[in-house]
Design a protein around this motif. Structure first.
Motif, PDB file in Angstrom:
ATOM      1  N   GLN A 222       0.827  -1.205   0.000  1.00  0.00           N
ATOM      2  CA  GLN A 222       0.000   0.000   0.000  1.00  0.00           C
ATOM      3  C   GLN A 222       0.865   1.261   0.000  1.00  0.00           C
ATOM      4  O   GLN A 222       0.554   2.251  -0.679  1.00  0.00           O
ATOM      5  N   ILE A 223       1.971   1.222   0.746  1.00  0.00           N
ATOM      6  CA  ILE A 223       2.904   2.354   0.734  1.00  0.00           C
ATOM      7  C   ILE A 223       3.535   2.507  -0.645  1.00  0.00           C
ATOM      8  O   ILE A 223       3.718   3.627  -1.144  1.00  0.00           O
ATOM      9  N   ALA A 224       3.855   1.379  -1.287  1.00  0.00           N
ATOM     10  CA  ALA A 224       4.441   1.425  -2.634  1.00  0.00           C
ATOM     11  C   ALA A 224       3.493   2.106  -3.621  1.00  0.00           C
ATOM     12  O   ALA A 224       3.940   2.861  -4.493  1.00  0.00           O
ATOM     13  N   ARG A 225       2.197   1.873  -3.466  1.00  0.00           N
ATOM     14  CA  ARG A 225       1.233   2.509  -4.363  1.00  0.00           C
ATOM     15  C   ARG A 225       1.218   4.024  -4.147  1.00  0.00           C
ATOM     16  O   ARG A 225       1.131   4.795  -5.111  1.00  0.00           O
ATOM     17  N   ILE A 226       1.309   4.444  -2.888  1.00  0.00           N
ATOM     18  CA  ILE A 226       1.367   5.887  -2.606  1.00  0.00           C
ATOM     19  C   ILE A 226       2.614   6.490  -3.245  1.00  0.00           C
ATOM     20  O   ILE A 226       2.563   7.552  -3.874  1.00  0.00           O
ATOM     21  N   ALA A 227       3.754   5.799  -3.094  1.00  0.00           N
ATOM     22  CA  ALA A 227       5.013   6.297  -3.661  1.00  0.00           C
ATOM     23  C   ALA A 227       4.907   6.437  -5.180  1.00  0.00           C
ATOM     24  O   ALA A 227       5.350   7.436  -5.756  1.00  0.00           O
ATOM     25  N   LYS A 228       4.306   5.438  -5.831  1.00  0.00           N
ATOM     26  CA  LYS A 228       4.141   5.499  -7.289  1.00  0.00           C
ATOM     27  C   LYS A 228       3.284   6.689  -7.695  1.00  0.00           C
ATOM     28  O   LYS A 228       3.603   7.414  -8.648  1.00  0.00           O
ATOM     29  N   GLN A 229       2.192   6.900  -6.963  1.00  0.00           N
ATOM     30  CA  GLN A 229       1.288   8.001  -7.286  1.00  0.00           C
ATOM     31  C   GLN A 229       1.979   9.355  -7.162  1.00  0.00           C
ATOM     32  O   GLN A 229       1.661  10.296  -7.889  1.00  0.00           O
ATOM     33  N   ARG A 230       2.962   9.431  -6.244  1.00  0.00           N
ATOM     34  CA  ARG A 230       3.655  10.696  -5.999  1.00  0.00           C
ATOM     35  C   ARG A 230       4.989  10.793  -6.737  1.00  0.00           C
ATOM     36  O   ARG A 230       5.723  11.764  -6.559  1.00  0.00           O
TER      37      ARG A 230
END
Length: 315
Positions: free
Chosen positions: A155-163
């Protein structure tokens, strides 16, 4: 959350590490410690501490609970680490480490720590999502506390990708597998963690590097930084494999060696260094940590000295 840093670390299961040394470990008798040392601990926290020591800057995100949580934050304040915390109901854990002087052995006792409920672990995701400006590198490291789902780092990886940030991960087991399935920029497994992730048992350094390359080709990570103990270390990308034999030293403690390796690697990459230069400093930082007892981590002067002894081979 607002302040500027290229690197932010996330440690969902931090600890205060207590270390001592005794002459001999025997049952029943009172074992009187010769020393007492307390250090802030947990993967991402150690990464932030080492980056600070090497001359960089990293902010640390972690939960705090009870008196031990307050002590953890105080210890990090004393080291000049900027903390972003959230409060949990459970008490932050303590770990303890004992050096047996007569046998030259170290015993590591890792305690389970608090259980986080859904509201508590989601608060961490909220803190990360609200970072402004967002860091270029997000380093998530360490075990997951009870109550936190296996896909937490994914879930953190998805946030990082989005940003548009580079997600760096150092963990194990189902948490590593779930994040690798999501895809991250860099993972730093050791041999045990690679075994768990790949289900394979390579026989030599070359075979381990082939297994790491397969992870890259499958899109699980852009870079695999593989620490292999007596076999040295490797940095594997789609285009190249860099290998470094181990530096011949006499280890006193392995606590935090992987964290120091990762800290130096990320700090140099964030500073614009080439992969070989970043890898060289990482190997030196990992080795420098082995020189000291307990939970001390690496010293900058040792890192600088050992960097000159690192041999980088292109495989």
């Amino acid at each position: 959350m607002s302040s500027t840093s290229d690197i932010v670390t996330v440690t969902p299961n931090p600890a205060v590490d207590l270390s001592t040394a005794v002459d001999r470990i025997v049952p029943v008798a009172k074992l009187r410690g010769r020393s007492q040392r307390r250090d802030p601990g947990g993967g991402g926290i150690n990464v932030a501490r080492v980056i600070k020591r090497l001359g960089g800057d990293a902010r640390a995100i972690y939960p705090v609970g009870g008196a031990i949580g307050n002590l953890l934050r105080q210890l990090l304040d004393e080291e000049g680490i900027t903390s972003h915390t959230w409060t949990i109901a459970g008490e932050t854990r303590e770990d303890f480490f004992v050096d047996e002087i007569s046998a030259g052995k170290q015993y590591r006792f890792i305690l389970p720590g608090p259980r986080l409920d859904e509201t508590e672990w989601k608060q961490c995701l909220k803190l990360i999502a609200e970072i402004e400006p967002f860091p270029r590198f997000l380093v998530a490291s360490g075990s997951l506390p009870d109550g936190v789902p296996d896909d937490f780092y994914a879930q953190i990886a998805r946030i990082a990708k989005q940003r548009g940030a580079r997600m760096v991960l150092d963990t194990s087991g189902p948490a590593l597998a779930a994040a690798a399935a999501e895809g991250v920029d860099l993972i730093k497994p050791n041999l045990r963690e690679m075994r768990e992730l790949t289900g394979s048992e390579p026989s030599d350094a070359y075979a381990w590097e082939v297994a790491a390359r397969e992870l890259v080709e499958k899109g699980k990570a852009t870079i695999v930084a593989l620490t292999m103990g007596h076999l040295g270390a490797a940095l594997v990308t789609r285009d190249e494999v860099l290998r470094a034999p181990p530096i011949p030293i006499t280890p006193r403690s392995a606590v935090g060696a992987g964290d120091s390796f990762l800290a130096a690697l990320v700090w140099r990459l964030a500073s614009g260094a080439s992969r070989p230069d970043a890898f060289r400093l990482a190997v030196a930082a990992g080795a420098a940590t082995l020189l000291h007892p307990g939970t001390e981590l690496c010293r900058p002067e040792d890192v600088a000295r050992l960097a000159g002894q690192v041999t980088i081979e292109t495989v």
